[in-house]
Design a protein around this motif. Structure first.
Motif, mmCIF file in Angstrom:
data_model
loop_
_atom_site.group_PDB
_atom_site.id
_atom_site.type_symbol
_atom_site.label_atom_id
_atom_site.label_comp_id
_atom_site.label_asym_id
_atom_site.label_seq_id
_atom_site.Cartn_x
_atom_site.Cartn_y
_atom_site.Cartn_z
ATOM 1 N N LYS A 38 -9.594 13.325 52.113
ATOM 2 C CA LYS A 38 -10.490 12.903 53.208
ATOM 3 C C LYS A 38 -11.198 11.595 52.899
ATOM 4 O O LYS A 38 -11.520 10.819 53.785
ATOM 5 N N ASN A 39 -11.468 11.399 51.581
ATOM 6 C CA ASN A 39 -12.163 10.162 51.187
ATOM 7 C C ASN A 39 -11.194 9.019 50.934
ATOM 8 O O ASN A 39 -11.550 8.023 50.305
ATOM 9 N N ILE A 40 -9.948 9.197 51.421
ATOM 10 C CA ILE A 40 -8.907 8.177 51.237
ATOM 11 C C ILE A 40 -8.705 7.876 49.750
ATOM 12 O O ILE A 40 -8.583 6.719 49.335
ATOM 13 N N GLN A 41 -8.726 8.924 48.965
ATOM 14 C CA GLN A 41 -8.462 8.802 47.537
ATOM 15 C C GLN A 41 -7.203 9.599 47.247
ATOM 16 O O GLN A 41 -6.989 10.667 47.832
ATOM 17 N N GLN A 42 -6.387 9.093 46.289
ATOM 18 C CA GLN A 42 -5.262 9.905 45.825
ATOM 19 C C GLN A 42 -5.811 11.075 45.038
ATOM 20 O O GLN A 42 -6.686 10.906 44.201
ATOM 21 N N GLN A 43 -5.279 12.258 45.281
ATOM 22 C CA GLN A 43 -5.720 13.435 44.540
ATOM 23 C C GLN A 43 -4.502 14.302 44.224
ATOM 24 O O GLN A 43 -3.591 14.400 45.045
ATOM 25 N N GLY A 44 -4.506 14.902 43.055
ATOM 26 C CA GLY A 44 -3.377 15.752 42.676
ATOM 27 C C GLY A 44 -3.425 17.097 43.388
ATOM 28 O O GLY A 44 -4.501 17.599 43.702
ATOM 29 N N PHE A 45 -2.255 17.659 43.667
ATOM 30 C CA PHE A 45 -2.227 19.058 44.100
ATOM 31 C C PHE A 45 -1.193 19.803 43.270
ATOM 32 O O PHE A 45 -0.229 19.210 42.782
ATOM 33 N N ALA A 46 -1.454 21.071 43.071
ATOM 34 C CA ALA A 46 -0.528 21.937 42.331
ATOM 35 C C ALA A 46 -0.383 23.233 43.114
ATOM 36 O O ALA A 46 -1.205 24.139 42.998
ATOM 37 N N TYR A 47 0.625 23.256 43.964
ATOM 38 C CA TYR A 47 0.899 24.411 44.821
ATOM 39 C C TYR A 47 1.763 25.362 43.994
ATOM 40 O O TYR A 47 2.982 25.292 44.016
ATOM 41 N N HIS A 48 1.074 26.173 43.202
ATOM 42 C CA HIS A 48 1.796 27.090 42.316
ATOM 43 C C HIS A 48 1.750 28.488 42.908
ATOM 44 O O HIS A 48 0.670 29.009 43.181
ATOM 45 N N THR A 49 2.907 29.098 43.087
ATOM 46 C CA THR A 49 2.907 30.460 43.605
ATOM 47 C C THR A 49 3.258 31.446 42.498
ATOM 48 O O THR A 49 4.151 31.207 41.682
#
Lengths: 352, 253
Positions: free
Chosen positions: B160-171
């Motif tokens: 939302k803040n126009i920043q790159q952010q990591g995601f880890a969609y781990h199931t």
């Protein structure tokens, strides 16, 4: 039909060959002493079919590893930068080559390398097998700075080496391939699997409450979250042997994997080191920038620097890091130190 | 002595190698796992490079995608199941890890094809675990019930803040911290009917966009990481996985 006759012919041939053995010295096959936990948890180590382990090969590799004959002016052996008392690394930030020139990388410890399944060695993965890796330090100008032709000539004229090569490989003509094969055989026997934490997993030791909490921090996605890259109780190598950017720099002076692959998406990525034997392996990181484990833990806690290739698992980089409490930091350190293996650094088989 | 044994064994071998004229043809099948974003193929070269937009309009790139498929099953008209031995850890960064080649042979004919995403609880908590999955750092912390991951989808999104952010969609299996039990969030995928006439390679497609779409429109600004201990998130991811992520692709035979 033709196939079958070829097959029988081959069989006959095989039989006729199997008797001449008396004439040549046959090296004794050797096998790795695989720790119980590795046996239970991990797949088999990598031993190339063209370089099977033999007792003579390992002994020769060990002699070469500690012998300064491999360097330009007989001042350095592999062990100069890979000291058995330091889990086969050294205490310097950058190692001093024969000419007094320093590299830009911290020496790496050598253990459990037969379990590096992808066989990509060095901090940046540039070496594609242990055999090929061993070619490099000998001729590297900031390491032993020799020429292979000089080294093999010196070995050939040596009073013992020609016999030792004969016994290990059945040939007395020494070349760089055989030298690196012997070195790699010795390196594969350098196995570390008897830390306090290993003992704990085998039910033979107890953790202190601090070490236990430190392990929980390590395994907890909401606290340390270290296990995705650095192994676990189920991956007792304590590394994934993969390449990541763990947020050391915003701008890279050393491109790491990116220099090897040429892919800018790999810039700043280095191979995750094993967290075994940290007690002996300071300083830390590819450039030895951190002198203590406290500095390392502070890095992950509040010191992360953002860059385009930073690993998604460094998820809180925008807040500086995982922001551990002082207690969790201290306990994490206690846990990390429980992965150190005093027997490994004292093993008489691994000393000069 | 040894030499006679070898000779004997090879004679035995020869004696087996001829007769192959049975009535029903025995064939082998291979499974080729491919990935796409709403129909656009995702290859290794797309990792970190190609930008995708999810259902909510969030821009993202993918850096890692590994997932586990087990119990690949062919069920014939009479309801007899052939469950192939083993499982596949698909890793999109390694071309050799996109194909599963079971050794069992099957008879030609029509089958229903199904498979399990992840491990069901029985497989997940098998005594002794799996050395190859441990070696691939695929395990789940014991504090979350242990067992293995089902999927690791990682990358970066523009927050939302126009920043790159990591995601880890781990199931993984959904860990209920109150009951201390793991709810089985693996699921069976029915890929439909196939007709096998010869040795065949069957494509199984994953539409990665579907993980963010349906029934739960995924908001990466809210759910991006630390999802493993998040029971509710695991249930939501499982629900999205069940609807439309996997489908049958080409069959070449």
């Amino acid at each position: 039909m033709i196939k079958k006759s070829i097959y029988t012919l081959l069989l006959l041939l095989l039989m006729s060959c199997s008797s001449k053995e008396e004439d040549v010295y046959t090296p004794k096959p050797a096998s790795l002493k695989i720790p119980e936990l590795f046996q239970q948890k991990l797949i088999a180590p990598v031993i190339p079919t063209n370089n099977p382990l033999t007792e003579e090969g390992i002994a020769l590799g060990k002699k070469l590893f500690f012998d300064k004959i491999l360097s330009k002016d007989n001042t350095q052996s592999c062990a100069t930068c890979h000291n058995p008392k330091k889990a086969f690394t050294d205490e310097n930030r950058f190692s001093d080559g024969v000419n007094g020139t320093f590299g830009t990388r911290n020496s790496m410890p050598i253990f459990n390398l037969a379990w590096n399944f992808d066989e990509r060695f060095a901090w940046d993965g540039k070496e594609l097998s242990l055999e090929r890796q061993a070619l490099e330090p000998v001729r590297n100008p900031i390491e032993m700075h020799s020429k292979w032709t000089n080294v093999t000539e010196r070995l050939q004229n040596h009073s013992e080496y020609p016999t030792l090569f004969q016994q290990a490989f059945g040939v007395s003509k020494i070349d760089s391939t055989l030298v690196t094969k012997a070195l790699a055989q010795f390196e594969r026997t350098l196995i570390s699997g008897n830390s306090k934490f290993d003992q704990f997993l085998l039910g033979k030791a107890q953790l202190t409450p601090e070490e236990q909490n430190g392990f929980d921090v390590f395994m907890d996605e909401t606290r340390g979250d270290c296990f995705h890259c650095h192994g676990s109780n189920n991956n007792p190598l304590w590394t994934d042997n993969k390449f990541h950017n763990n947020g050391l720099d915003a701008v890279f002076s050393d491109l790491g994997l990116g220099k090897v692959t040429g892919d800018p998406n790999d810039n700043g990525k280095f191979r995750s080191p094993s967290l075994r034997n940290l007690k002996f392996t300071a300083p830390y990181m590819h450039d030895g920038r951190f002198a203590t484990l406290d500095e390392v833990i502070n890095h992950y806690s509040t010191g992360l620097k953002s860059s385009p290739t930073i690993d998604p698992l460094m998820k809180k980089v925008n807040q500086g890091g995982v922001n551990l409490s002082d207690k969790d930091k201290a306990d994490l350190k206690a846990f990390l130190l429980s992965l150190s293996d005093n027997d490994f650094v004292a093993n008489p088989n691994f000393q000069e | 002595m040894k030499q006679y044994l070898i000779l004997f064994l090879s004679l035995l071998l020869f004696s087996c190698s001829s007769d192959n004229d049975e009535l029903t043809k025995e064939v082998t099948v291979k499974f080729n796992f491919t990935q796409n974003w709403d129909g656009t193929v995702i290859e290794k070269s797309d990792l970190s490079n190609t930008e995708y937009t999810n259902k909510l309009g969030t821009k993202l790139t993918i850096e890692k995608l590994r997932y586990l498929i087990s119990k690949i099953t062919l069920t014939n008209g009479a309801g007899v199941e052939t469950i192939f031995e083993g499982y596949k850890l698909v890793d999109i960064t390694e071309s050799e890890n996109l194909t599963f080649s079971p050794t069992e042979k099957i008879s030609e004919g029509a089958y229903n094809l199904s498979m399990t995403f992840g491990f069901n609880n029985a497989d997940n908590f098998k005594a002794g675990g799996y050395a190859d999955l441990n070696s691939a750092s695929w395990d789940v912390p014991d504090t979350l019930g242990g067992g293995y991951h089902y999927m690791q989808l990682e990358g970066k999104f523009l927050n939302k803040n126009i920043q790159q952010q990591g995601f880890a969609y781990h199931t993984i299996g959904a860990y209920n911290s109150t009951t201390k039990e793991v709810e089985d969030t693996s699921f069976t995928v029915d890929l439909g009917t196939i007709s096998i006439k010869n040795n065949a390679t069957i494509e199984v497609k994953m539409n990665v966009a579907e993980w963010f779409k349906n029934p739960n429109e995924w908001d990466l600004d809210v759910l991006n990481s630390m999802l493993m201990p998040n029971y509710d998130a695991q249930k939501l991811m499982s629900a999205n996985g069940k609807s439309g992520v996997f489908s049958l692709g080409n069959i070449s035979q």
